[in-house]
Design a protein around this motif. Structure first.
Motif, PDB file in Angstrom:
ATOM      1  N   ARG A   1       0.836  -1.205   0.000  1.00  0.00           N
ATOM      2  CA  ARG A   1       0.000   0.000   0.000  1.00  0.00           C
ATOM      3  C   ARG A   1       0.870   1.254   0.000  1.00  0.00           C
ATOM      4  O   ARG A   1       0.624   2.206  -0.738  1.00  0.00           O
ATOM      5  CB  ARG A   1      -0.927  -0.007   1.226  1.00  0.00           C
ATOM      6  CG  ARG A   1      -1.933   1.131   1.271  1.00  0.00           C
ATOM      7  CD  ARG A   1      -2.898   0.964   2.433  1.00  0.00           C
ATOM      8  NE  ARG A   1      -2.213   0.896   3.715  1.00  0.00           N
ATOM      9  CZ  ARG A   1      -1.804   1.950   4.413  1.00  0.00           C
ATOM     10  NH1 ARG A   1      -2.018   3.171   3.949  1.00  0.00           N
ATOM     11  NH2 ARG A   1      -1.196   1.800   5.568  1.00  0.00           N
TER      12      ARG A   1
ATOM     13  N   SER B   1      -3.091  -7.309  -7.260  1.00  0.00           N
ATOM     14  CA  SER B   1      -2.807  -6.845  -5.907  1.00  0.00           C
ATOM     15  C   SER B   1      -4.089  -6.371  -5.250  1.00  0.00           C
ATOM     16  O   SER B   1      -4.916  -5.714  -5.868  1.00  0.00           O
ATOM     17  CB  SER B   1      -1.804  -5.691  -5.972  1.00  0.00           C
ATOM     18  OG  SER B   1      -1.953  -4.885  -4.859  1.00  0.00           O
TER      19      SER B   1
ATOM     20  N   ILE C   1      -4.632  -3.997  -3.440  1.00  0.00           N
ATOM     21  CA  ILE C   1      -4.776  -2.537  -3.473  1.00  0.00           C
ATOM     22  C   ILE C   1      -5.531  -2.122  -4.720  1.00  0.00           C
ATOM     23  O   ILE C   1      -6.428  -1.300  -4.674  1.00  0.00           O
ATOM     24  CB  ILE C   1      -3.394  -1.863  -3.486  1.00  0.00           C
ATOM     25  CG1 ILE C   1      -2.668  -2.212  -2.206  1.00  0.00           C
ATOM     26  CG2 ILE C   1      -3.518  -0.348  -3.619  1.00  0.00           C
ATOM     27  CD1 ILE C   1      -1.188  -2.043  -2.321  1.00  0.00           C
TER      28      ILE C   1
ATOM     29  N   SER D   1      -7.413  -0.243  -0.952  1.00  0.00           N
ATOM     30  CA  SER D   1      -6.694  -0.198   0.314  1.00  0.00           C
ATOM     31  C   SER D   1      -6.128  -1.581   0.561  1.00  0.00           C
ATOM     32  O   SER D   1      -6.344  -2.497  -0.211  1.00  0.00           O
ATOM     33  CB  SER D   1      -7.610   0.192   1.477  1.00  0.00           C
ATOM     34  OG  SER D   1      -8.567  -0.827   1.647  1.00  0.00           O
TER      35      SER D   1
ATOM     36  N   THR E   1      -2.866  -4.047   2.619  1.00  0.00           N
ATOM     37  CA  THR E   1      -1.507  -3.998   3.152  1.00  0.00           C
ATOM     38  C   THR E   1      -0.553  -4.684   2.223  1.00  0.00           C
ATOM     39  O   THR E   1      -0.928  -5.414   1.357  1.00  0.00           O
ATOM     40  CB  THR E   1      -1.450  -4.673   4.529  1.00  0.00           C
ATOM     41  OG1 THR E   1      -1.981  -5.971   4.398  1.00  0.00           O
ATOM     42  CG2 THR E   1      -2.175  -3.867   5.560  1.00  0.00           C
TER      43      THR E   1
END
Lengths: 283, 297
Positions: free
Chosen positions: B269, B288, B290, B295, B297
């Motif tokens: 992130r 991913s 994100i 959002s 990690t």
């Protein structure tokens, strides 16, 4: 002004002198960097010149920077003076393939896995240069690991599946006793670059696609969705199918042999049929 | 030091000694290390005991989080200079994955080599032979690594795979270290995450420049410690079947800019917020979390 000797193409003695200088300079750099770091204990910020408040100027670091500059200029001189020699010949337009190459010994920087010399222009059919090296009588002791391919000529069937692709094998006696076999691939239309593979002695294949994507793969990784490449050492079938041609050993490799495929001198050679590594010599 | 419950005044003295007279460097470091925002300071006229008591509270506040964070490091102190020099000379931003500092002492030693192969092999963090690559069946990182493949790989199959790549695992009393065909023990290479032009934020790892940059960086490092191109350009990075533990972004990382700045990104992130990534994260890492959730990690 640069002296005439430092412009002339390399000979074995020049190559050895440059390698020796490079080795000595790298040793100097290493020692000076260790000494500089050793004088700093464990800083929480560091700098490399006076524009940083954290810069600590040491005599050792000045020596290191000077050695680094010398190393870069030795490498530049080596690659600039490296012979550009005919290693193969295009079976489509019969134009010789000139490439930068170190024929003196596998201890030359050309044989580094990350070498990227400036190349003379090639014909539009040239796709990739692979190779093999018979190391049986090789006397070189490189400062770095060398990945020269297997010990005998071979083809990569995946590459030859491309329409019209033809491989050309040639032979070159190196001055350190090794026997090199350049294997060049030519096609009427080059396949998409991502379908090709890393060049001879390189471990990375870095390419830019027609869509502008910049990517790389390891030499032993196939394109996405394809099986790993195999090396085929049984050359007869490829000769019979006109997918493999050759330049006569002992010639300057600028012309293809017109002899019958059945008389190809590269068939039936015995030697190492897996990837070889010439291990760096500890000094 | 903090993890071993060092007193704040010891920490302060340690940092002051290494801050070249710039007190703010020490405060900035403390803020970042203990996950605070501009709370560490030393007020003139205030009893030092009160200041340190306040610092002790700040250190304690996020202890669970900072103790868990893997802080990226390089193998040798001198390598920070090398990456910095490279970034300045080539005018690039370099993002490099954290490495095992225990490996530093092995670099350049006789009968030791930098591993250049494709297989993931953990770098030992504990004796014997810490800093060398090892296939210890009890190493939690190796167990997790084998689980990251789809389908998962057994330890026996992994050892067989190593053997097929010319690698041998030594016995338990040698810490299960791995040796190559030449009998050399191995340490890890540096794994680049990304190399970007400092002006344009475009990748610098092009067909024309990529290998030249690798050669240049290896020259700065004084040895062949960078064996491959950056993760962001690796063609197979988003293929979990092939990439295994190298699938997707690989934090924590260190970031070197061309102006002698060094930063860290501990999570994907945070990495996604770095300038070169900001507008292309979804293209680089479409799988991913994100990219999907905005959002994570």
């Amino acid at each position: 002004m640069m002296s005439a000797e430092r412009r002339a193409p390399l000979k074995r003695d020049d190559q050895q002198a440059l390698i020796e200088q490079h080795r000595a300079t790298r040793a100097l750099y290493d020692a000076a960097m260790d000494e500089h770091a050793g004088q700093l204990s464990i800083p929480i910020e560091i700098g490399i010149d006076s524009t940083s408040t954290a810069f600590v100027d040491t005599e050792a670091y000045r020596r290191a920077r000077a050695a680094l500059t010398t190393m870069a200029s030795l490498e530049e001189e080596y690659f600039r003076r490296l012979p550009r020699m005919a290693l193969s010949c295009c079976p489509l337009c019969e134009k010789p393939l000139y490439r930068a190459f170190d024929p003196f010994g596998v201890d030359g920087l050309w044989w580094r896995s990350d070498a990227q010399p400036d190349e003379p222009p090639s014909c539009p059919h040239f796709c990739v240069l692979l190779g093999a090296v018979d190391l049986t009588a090789c006397r070189s002791k490189p400062d770095f690991d060398v990945h020269p391919g297997p010990g005998v000529p071979h083809v990569v069937p995946r590459l030859l599946q491309h329409p019209g692709m033809v491989a050309v094998v040639s032979q070159l006696a190196m001055e350190d006793g090794a026997k090199a076999y350049p294997l060049a691939y030519f096609a009427p239309r080059r396949p998409p670059v991502q379908e090709l593979t890393a060049s001879w002695a390189r471990t990375n294949f870095v390419y830019t696609t027609q869509l502008g994507v910049h990517a790389w793969r390891r030499a032993d990784e196939p394109p996405l969705g394809k099986s790993p490449d195999v090396w085929d050492f049984a050359l007869e079938r490829w000769l019979a199918d006109d997918k493999l041609r050759w330049c006569e050993p002992g010639s300057d490799s600028s012309r293809l042999s017109a002899a019958d495929p059945a008389s190809c001198p590269f068939v039936g050679l015995t030697g190492v049929s897996r990837p070889q590594t010439v291990v760096a010599t500890s000094r | 030091m903090a993890a071993a419950d060092a007193h704040p005044d010891e920490l302060h003295a340690f940092l002051k000694m290494r801050s070249f007279g710039d007190a703010w460097l020490a405060y900035t470091y403390l803020d970042r290390a203990f996950l605070q925002k501009k709370l560490f300071m030393y007020r003139v006229g205030v009893d030092p005991a009160d200041t340190y008591a306040n610092w002790a509270q700040l250190i304690k506040e996020h202890r669970v989080e900072w103790e868990r964070e893997r802080v990226p490091e390089l193998m040798r102190l001198r390598d920070y200079f090398s990456f910095m020099q490279f970034a300045q000379q080539e005018r690039v931003i370099v993002v490099v994955c954290g490495a095992n500092p225990a490996a530093g002492r092995w670099i350049g030693q006789p009968r030791i080599a930098c591993y250049g192969g494709a297989l993931p092999i953990p770098s030992r963090e504990t004796a014997p032979n810490d800093g060398l690559l090892a296939a210890d069946p009890d190493d939690a990182r190796l167990i997790e690594l084998l689980r990251s493949y789809d389908p998962t790989v057994s330890y026996e199959s992994y050892v067989e795979l190593l053997r097929a790549h010319g690698l041998k695992v030594r016995p338990a009393n040698e810490g299960y270290v791995v040796e190559d065909e030449a009998g050399r023990l191995l340490h890890e290479p540096y794994r680049l995450h990304g190399v970007y032009d400092a002006e344009s934020n475009e990748t610098a790892w092009t067909s024309k420049q990529g290998e030249r940059l690798r050669a240049s960086l290896n020259r700065h490092l004084g040895g062949d410690l960078v064996q491959f191109g950056p993760q962001d350009n690796w063609a197979l990075r988003n293929d979990q079947r092939i990439a295994g533990p190298f699938f997707g972004p690989q934090t924590p990382v260190l970031v070197f800019d061309r102006d002698q700045g060094i930063g860290e990104r501990l999570s994907p992130r945070k990495l996604a917020q770095l300038e070169p990534y900001r507008f292309q994260w979804d293209d680089l890492y479409p799988d991913s979390p994100i990219a999907k959730k905005g959002s994570g990690t």
